[in-house]
Design an enzyme around this catalytic site. Structure first.
Site, PDB file in Angstrom:
ATOM      1  CB  SER A 247      -1.043  -0.252   1.154  1.00  0.00           C
ATOM      2  OG  SER A 247      -2.062   0.823   0.663  1.00  0.00           O
ATOM      3  CG  HIS A 388      -5.687  -2.626   0.747  1.00  0.00           C
ATOM      4  ND1 HIS A 388      -5.015  -2.537  -0.549  1.00  0.00           N
ATOM      5  CD2 HIS A 388      -5.397  -1.817   1.554  1.00  0.00           C
ATOM      6  CE1 HIS A 388      -4.188  -1.416  -0.051  1.00  0.00           C
ATOM      7  NE2 HIS A 388      -4.282  -0.997   1.305  1.00  0.00           N
TER       8      HIS A 388
HETATM    9  C1  GTR Z   1      -5.191   4.549   1.947  1.00  0.00           C
HETATM   10  C2  GTR Z   1      -4.642   5.467   0.835  1.00  0.00           C
HETATM   11  C3  GTR Z   1      -4.154   4.234  -0.176  1.00  0.00           C
HETATM   12  C4  GTR Z   1      -3.315   3.153   0.541  1.00  0.00           C
HETATM   13  C5  GTR Z   1      -3.624   2.948   1.795  1.00  0.00           C
HETATM   14  C6  GTR Z   1      -2.721   2.190   2.685  1.00  0.00           C
HETATM   15  O1  GTR Z   1      -6.291   5.270   2.886  1.00  0.00           O
HETATM   16  O2  GTR Z   1      -5.641   6.201   0.338  1.00  0.00           O
HETATM   17  O3  GTR Z   1      -3.446   5.295  -1.140  1.00  0.00           O
HETATM   18  O4  GTR Z   1      -1.939   3.796   0.574  1.00  0.00           O
HETATM   19  O5  GTR Z   1      -4.320   3.954   2.627  1.00  0.00           O
HETATM   20  O6  GTR Z   1      -1.901   2.577   2.799  1.00  0.00           O
HETATM   21  O7  GTR Z   1      -3.206   1.322   3.440  1.00  0.00           O
END
Ligand code: GTR
Length: 407
Positions: A247, A388
């Site tokens: 991420s 995710h």
């Molecule tokens: C989210 C962000 C993403 C990603 C994510 C993370 O809120 O919008 O770009 O980086 O966090 O790091 O888990």
């Protein structure tokens, strides 16, 4: 910049609403010249793309450090039930009489005197990636998280091992790989505040934040990975280092891979917007969204592209191309639409022509994006089922792929 902080349009998740756009050609220079071989790529095109990302997107590192030191502060040759050697290394960085310290947690597999190592940041402290009771608890500011038992912005014993599920340490060790990790908040706390962290070491008198074209937090985190590498490349039990990140930390891993050729391989796990995903598709998170929610992540100069993706002369496939010909693995998850899995796949596909200049394979124009069907070339890709996250499935693929080049 007020424009970046204005209310943002709703995220688009409808493929039919993706705008038509021209994919910037990695093999045509900004001046319109065709690039036909790796020599031309290295000598001019790579540099102009690099400089664009450096000045307009992640931001430049302002200067060199004055001093750098490291010290092994703890070591056990019989850690994790004899599976590993554990070392904890304190790294000290100094500039303008100000200093910053961070700890590397390193496990090396017993019986492999020359192991490849996966290096990646963790989100909540080194003690969260394992339940090993000897891992030092970070003193740095931490984001609060009820699930992980972190409150008052301080990590405690209660959060030991809470993120073990994301770190397949046993699998890595069993296959002869080591793992090194650093808590990213020790480099720069993840908040919109430039008074602390690495940036503040470099300020001239009276300066309170980086200059317009200078580094945001992602570039600072990438720089921290290189400082960890300064230690790792001198550890005689380590053969090579593959930089990894999930991420926001996947964005940092990609920029570290692009800025530092010592990384033998790069893994982007669900890095999304400002990472592996194409910005011009405006699918899921957009530049406007990311600059609004996380105004500190990129260079201030990147804000002029908020909701103006069409003005960008580059896109993120060219960040991937900067890593060529070194092995690069881009991974997505089906349910992670915010990170635009299709945009990540296309990005890998569009970067492939640069890998081909070096006779390396990537994602060909006939490859299709199928769930749980990894394409393991030098430039590799998979889309895992699920959310995710970083899972054992992801690590199984990364380890199998690393077997093809890291040993
Ligand atoms: C989210 C962000 C993403 C990603 C994510 C993370 O809120 O919008 O770009 O980086 O966090 O790091 O888990």
């Amino acid at each position: 910049m007020t424009s970046a902080l204005a209310a943002q349009p709703e995220a688009n998740y409808d493929e039919t609403k993706v705008p038509k756009f021209l994919v910037p050609d990695p093999l045509t220079s900004f001046g319109g010249d065709a690039i036909t071989d790796s020599k031309q790529w290295e000598e001019n095109r790579k540099l102009e793309i690099y400089q664009f990302f450096e000045k307009q997107i992640y931001g430049k590192v302002p200067d060199l450090l004055d001093e750098y030191s490291f010290k092994v502060i703890e070591q056990d040759n019989n850690a994790l039930g004899g599976k590993a050697q554990r070392k904890q290394i304190a790294v000290g960085l100094k500039k303008n009489n100000r200093s910053l310290n961070f700890n590397i947690l390193l496990y090396l597999p017993t019986g492999n005197e020359n192991a490849p190592v996966f290096l990646g940041y963790n989100f909540y402290g080194n003690h969260t990636v394992t339940n090993d009771p000897n891992v030092i608890i970070t003193e740095a500011w931490s984001g609060n998280n009820e699930d992980f038992k972190i409150s008052n912005n301080k990590a405690t014993e209660a959060s030991r091992g809470v993120r073990m599920n994301r770190w397949a340490i046993d699998k890595m060790l069993d296959k002869g790989y080591g793992v090194a990790t650093v808590y990213y908040g020790e480099i720069d706390p993840d908040k919109n505040d430039f008074s602390d962290g690495l940036h503040s070491l470099f300020y001239e008198e009276g300066q309170t934040k980086p200059k317009t074209n200078e580094w945001g937090s992602i570039a600072a985190w990438a720089y921290g990975l290189s400082r960890a590498m300064d230690y790792l490349e001198n550890d005689t039990n380590i053969s090579s280092v593959i930089v990894f990140g999930h991420s926001r930390l996947g964005k940092a891993a990609l920029w570290a891979g692009a800025t530092d050729p010592r990384f033998a391989g790069v893994i982007s796990n669900d890095s999304g917007c400002g990472g592996a995903a194409l910005s011009k598709r405006k699918f899921g998170e957009t530049i406007g969204q990311i600059n609004t929610s996380f105004p500190h992540w990129f260079s201030e100069s990147f804000k002029k592209y908020s909701n103006k993706e069409e003005m960008l002369p580059v896109d993120q496939h060219e960040l991937l191309a900067l890593i060529a010909p070194r092995p690069l693995y881009v991974a997505s998850a089906v349910e992670d639409e915010w990170a635009d899995p299709k945009g990540e796949f296309l990005s890998a596909q569009y970067a492939t022509k640069v890998y081909e200049l070096y006779d390396k394979k990537g994602i060909s124009s006939t490859d299709v994006q199928e769930v749980n069907h990894p394409i393991k070339q030098t430039l590799a890709y998979h889309m895992r089922s699920g959310k995710h996250d970083v899972t054992d499935y992801d690590w199984d693929q990364y380890i199998a792929w690393a077997e093809t080049f890291a040993k």
